[in-house]
Design a protein around this motif. Sequence first.
Motif, PDB file in Angstrom:
ATOM      1  N   ASP A 225      16.106 -20.620   6.026  1.00 34.33           N
ATOM      2  CA  ASP A 225      15.898 -22.001   6.454  1.00 34.33           C
ATOM      3  C   ASP A 225      14.946 -22.154   7.633  1.00 34.33           C
ATOM      4  OD1 ASP A 225      17.597 -20.884   8.287  1.00 34.33           O
ATOM      5  OD2 ASP A 225      19.179 -22.380   8.103  1.00 34.33           O
ATOM      6  N   ASN A 226      14.411 -21.069   8.152  1.00 31.21           N
ATOM      7  CA  ASN A 226      13.398 -21.168   9.213  1.00 31.21           C
ATOM      8  C   ASN A 226      11.989 -20.921   8.692  1.00 31.21           C
ATOM      9  OD1 ASN A 226      15.218 -21.804  11.157  1.00 31.21           O
ATOM     10  ND2 ASN A 226      15.035 -19.918  12.338  1.00 31.21           N
ATOM     11  N   LEU A 227      11.822 -20.792   7.387  1.00 30.65           N
ATOM     12  CA  LEU A 227      10.488 -20.556   6.831  1.00 30.65           C
ATOM     13  C   LEU A 227       9.616 -21.781   7.108  1.00 30.65           C
ATOM     14  CD1 LEU A 227       8.936 -18.419   5.117  1.00 30.65           C
ATOM     15  CD2 LEU A 227       9.472 -19.818   3.125  1.00 30.65           C
ATOM     16  N   ASP A 228       8.411 -21.546   7.617  1.00 31.40           N
ATOM     17  CA  ASP A 228       7.546 -22.664   8.003  1.00 31.40           C
ATOM     18  C   ASP A 228       6.533 -23.045   6.929  1.00 31.40           C
ATOM     19  OD1 ASP A 228       8.453 -23.263  10.760  1.00 31.40           O
ATOM     20  OD2 ASP A 228       7.918 -21.168  11.086  1.00 31.40           O
ATOM     21  N   PHE A 229       5.764 -22.063   6.471  1.00 33.30           N
ATOM     22  CA  PHE A 229       4.719 -22.330   5.485  1.00 33.30           C
ATOM     23  C   PHE A 229       4.583 -21.131   4.558  1.00 33.30           C
ATOM     24  CE2 PHE A 229       3.560 -24.589   9.384  1.00 33.30           C
ATOM     25  CZ  PHE A 229       3.453 -25.887   8.904  1.00 33.30           C
ATOM     26  N   VAL A 230       3.807 -21.326   3.499  1.00 31.36           N
ATOM     27  CA  VAL A 230       3.443 -20.204   2.628  1.00 31.36           C
ATOM     28  C   VAL A 230       1.925 -20.109   2.529  1.00 31.36           C
ATOM     29  CG1 VAL A 230       5.551 -20.038   1.245  1.00 31.36           C
ATOM     30  CG2 VAL A 230       3.783 -21.691   0.595  1.00 31.36           C
ATOM     31  N   GLY A 231       1.463 -18.885   2.299  1.00 29.89           N
ATOM     32  CA  GLY A 231       0.044 -18.631   2.124  1.00 29.89           C
ATOM     33  C   GLY A 231      -0.153 -17.677   0.962  1.00 29.89           C
ATOM     34  N   PRO A 232      -1.406 -17.429   0.585  1.00 29.15           N
ATOM     35  CA  PRO A 232      -1.675 -16.485  -0.506  1.00 29.15           C
ATOM     36  C   PRO A 232      -1.191 -15.091  -0.129  1.00 29.15           C
ATOM     37  CG  PRO A 232      -3.656 -17.731   0.110  1.00 29.15           C
ATOM     38  CD  PRO A 232      -2.632 -17.959   1.181  1.00 29.15           C
ATOM     39  N   GLY A 233      -0.418 -14.437  -1.009  1.00 27.93           N
ATOM     40  CA  GLY A 233       0.120 -13.118  -0.661  1.00 27.93           C
ATOM     41  C   GLY A 233       0.119 -12.112  -1.790  1.00 27.93           C
ATOM     42  N   GLU A 234      -0.454 -12.485  -2.941  1.00 27.94           N
ATOM     43  CA  GLU A 234      -0.452 -11.561  -4.073  1.00 27.94           C
ATOM     44  C   GLU A 234      -1.885 -11.164  -4.449  1.00 27.94           C
ATOM     45  OE1 GLU A 234       2.019 -12.660  -7.380  1.00 27.94           O
ATOM     46  OE2 GLU A 234       3.594 -13.479  -6.090  1.00 27.94           O
ATOM     47  N   ASN A 235      -2.084  -9.847  -4.574  1.00 24.36           N
ATOM     48  CA  ASN A 235      -3.389  -9.296  -4.972  1.00 24.36           C
ATOM     49  C   ASN A 235      -4.515  -9.811  -4.065  1.00 24.36           C
ATOM     50  OD1 ASN A 235      -1.938  -8.184  -7.147  1.00 24.36           O
ATOM     51  ND2 ASN A 235      -2.321 -10.006  -8.372  1.00 24.36           N
ATOM     52  N   ILE A 236      -4.310  -9.650  -2.772  1.00 25.95           N
ATOM     53  CA  ILE A 236      -5.274 -10.160  -1.792  1.00 25.95           C
ATOM     54  C   ILE A 236      -6.309  -9.078  -1.473  1.00 25.95           C
ATOM     55  CG2 ILE A 236      -5.580 -11.121   0.505  1.00 25.95           C
ATOM     56  CD1 ILE A 236      -3.965 -12.907  -1.497  1.00 25.95           C
ATOM     57  N   LEU A 237      -7.558  -9.412  -1.690  1.00 21.35           N
ATOM     58  CA  LEU A 237      -8.655  -8.479  -1.450  1.00 21.35           C
ATOM     59  C   LEU A 237      -9.079  -8.550   0.011  1.00 21.35           C
ATOM     60  CD1 LEU A 237     -10.636  -6.564  -3.040  1.00 21.35           C
ATOM     61  CD2 LEU A 237     -12.191  -8.513  -3.129  1.00 21.35           C
ATOM     62  N   SER A 238      -9.113  -7.394   0.663  1.00 22.74           N
ATOM     63  CA  SER A 238      -9.560  -7.365   2.062  1.00 22.74           C
ATOM     64  C   SER A 238     -10.037  -5.965   2.429  1.00 22.74           C
ATOM     65  CB  SER A 238      -8.437  -7.820   2.993  1.00 22.74           C
ATOM     66  OG  SER A 238      -8.907  -7.922   4.332  1.00 22.74           O
ATOM     67  N   THR A 239     -10.450  -5.825   3.670  1.00 23.96           N
ATOM     68  CA  THR A 239     -10.984  -4.565   4.188  1.00 23.96           C
ATOM     69  C   THR A 239      -9.904  -3.489   4.216  1.00 23.96           C
ATOM     70  OG1 THR A 239     -10.579  -5.574   6.346  1.00 23.96           O
ATOM     71  CG2 THR A 239     -12.845  -5.531   5.577  1.00 23.96           C
ATOM     72  N   HIS A 240     -10.347  -2.230   4.057  1.00 22.63           N
ATOM     73  CA  HIS A 240      -9.400  -1.111   4.074  1.00 22.63           C
ATOM     74  C   HIS A 240     -10.107   0.117   4.621  1.00 22.63           C
ATOM     75  CE1 HIS A 240      -5.903   1.231   2.415  1.00 22.63           C
ATOM     76  NE2 HIS A 240      -5.301   0.093   2.694  1.00 22.63           N
ATOM     77  N   LEU A 241      -9.407   1.231   4.646  1.00 22.27           N
ATOM     78  CA  LEU A 241      -9.962   2.469   5.208  1.00 22.27           C
ATOM     79  C   LEU A 241     -11.162   2.953   4.414  1.00 22.27           C
ATOM     80  CD1 LEU A 241      -6.625   4.349   6.015  1.00 22.27           C
ATOM     81  CD2 LEU A 241      -7.894   2.702   7.412  1.00 22.27           C
ATOM     82  N   ASN A 242     -11.952   3.807   5.046  1.00 18.80           N
ATOM     83  CA  ASN A 242     -13.149   4.401   4.415  1.00 18.80           C
ATOM     84  C   ASN A 242     -14.152   3.346   3.961  1.00 18.80           C
ATOM     85  OD1 ASN A 242     -11.913   7.009   4.629  1.00 18.80           O
ATOM     86  ND2 ASN A 242     -10.675   6.460   2.855  1.00 18.80           N
ATOM     87  N   ASN A 243     -14.238   2.250   4.722  1.00 19.42           N
ATOM     88  CA  ASN A 243     -15.162   1.146   4.411  1.00 19.42           C
ATOM     89  C   ASN A 243     -14.849   0.466   3.090  1.00 19.42           C
ATOM     90  OD1 ASN A 243     -16.430   1.940   6.755  1.00 19.42           O
ATOM     91  ND2 ASN A 243     -18.105   2.997   5.729  1.00 19.42           N
ATOM     92  N   ASP A 244     -13.661   0.687   2.547  1.00 21.76           N
ATOM     93  CA  ASP A 244     -13.306   0.128   1.246  1.00 21.76           C
ATOM     94  C   ASP A 244     -12.830  -1.313   1.367  1.00 21.76           C
ATOM     95  OD1 ASP A 244     -13.907   2.423  -0.105  1.00 21.76           O
ATOM     96  OD2 ASP A 244     -11.837   3.094  -0.368  1.00 21.76           O
TER      97      ASP A 244
END
Length: 308
Positions: A225-244
């Motif tokens: 009951d304290n959840l405020d908002f939701v955002g995109p959270g599935e299969n999110i493309l972003s930066t990772h190790l080794n410049n990936d």
Amino acid sequence: MINNKIIVKPGKIVKMFKALSTAPDNLDKIKAREIWDETDQGSGIIVAVLDSGIQTNHPSLKSNIIGGFNFTEDDEGKTDIYNDYLGHGTHVSGIIAALDNNKGVVGVAPKSNLLVLKVIDKHGKGSYSSLINAIKYAMEWVGPNGEKVSVINMSLGGTEANEELHKVIKMAHSKGIVLIAAAGNEGDGDKETIEISYPGFYKEVIQVGSISEAQTPSKFSNSNDNLDFVGPGENILSTHLNNDFVELTGTSMAAPFVAGSATLILKLINSTESYLNPVYVYNYLLTHALPLENLSINQVGNGFIQLK
């Protein structure tokens, strides 16, 4: 709990693979680009990312890193080495502030700056004491040109309440820092059961859950009951190790969409009363959020974040 030590757990990596062109454009889903011109993409705003560190020389991130500190035992506890060995912190940082350089992904606030506070070690573990010290550090930090931290992102959590942690969070909130945390990935898809993760559950923190590309609650996303908002959270493309660039899933990915959004909102409202920033940001998010009809507020809070 292990030996009475509270463990801070970053979100689960549900999917991990290399992909550069298949991700849905979440920036457009939250309408971030629509306010880029008037917010200068978040320039001058400092976001403290409390996580597993960062790949400091990642081409999409390195010029936005303004500083950092290591609160873990990695690298013999050397405080000036905040390298990421998990990829988690690098991924979260990219969602907030990956450069708009036509190479891979772009962050919500690509001109904002990152203060990298490493509280999660190479084993994916941390302690509340590290988290508390990192929040204190973020509050007291002053940049080379007098900059101060405006936003703290915590894509992590523990199951135990902690009074000292709550105390320092209340202190940061009263100083005008916008605090954001992942809701946690212990959900079972049932709106009637509640799963609680700290610091997200504290009222002073914007607690962010995850929704799917179809804008339905992610089964793994904690409901309470304290959840405020939701955002995109599935299969999110972003930066990772080794410049990936890789796709990861979890509420850990949803929280930085809100942190990046808060950064842009701060530029938009341009308040002279910085101690009120958390209230201003929250009200903006509340006013613009997309209500998700017929869904429990325990699963989606006040809705899906929108910037316009």
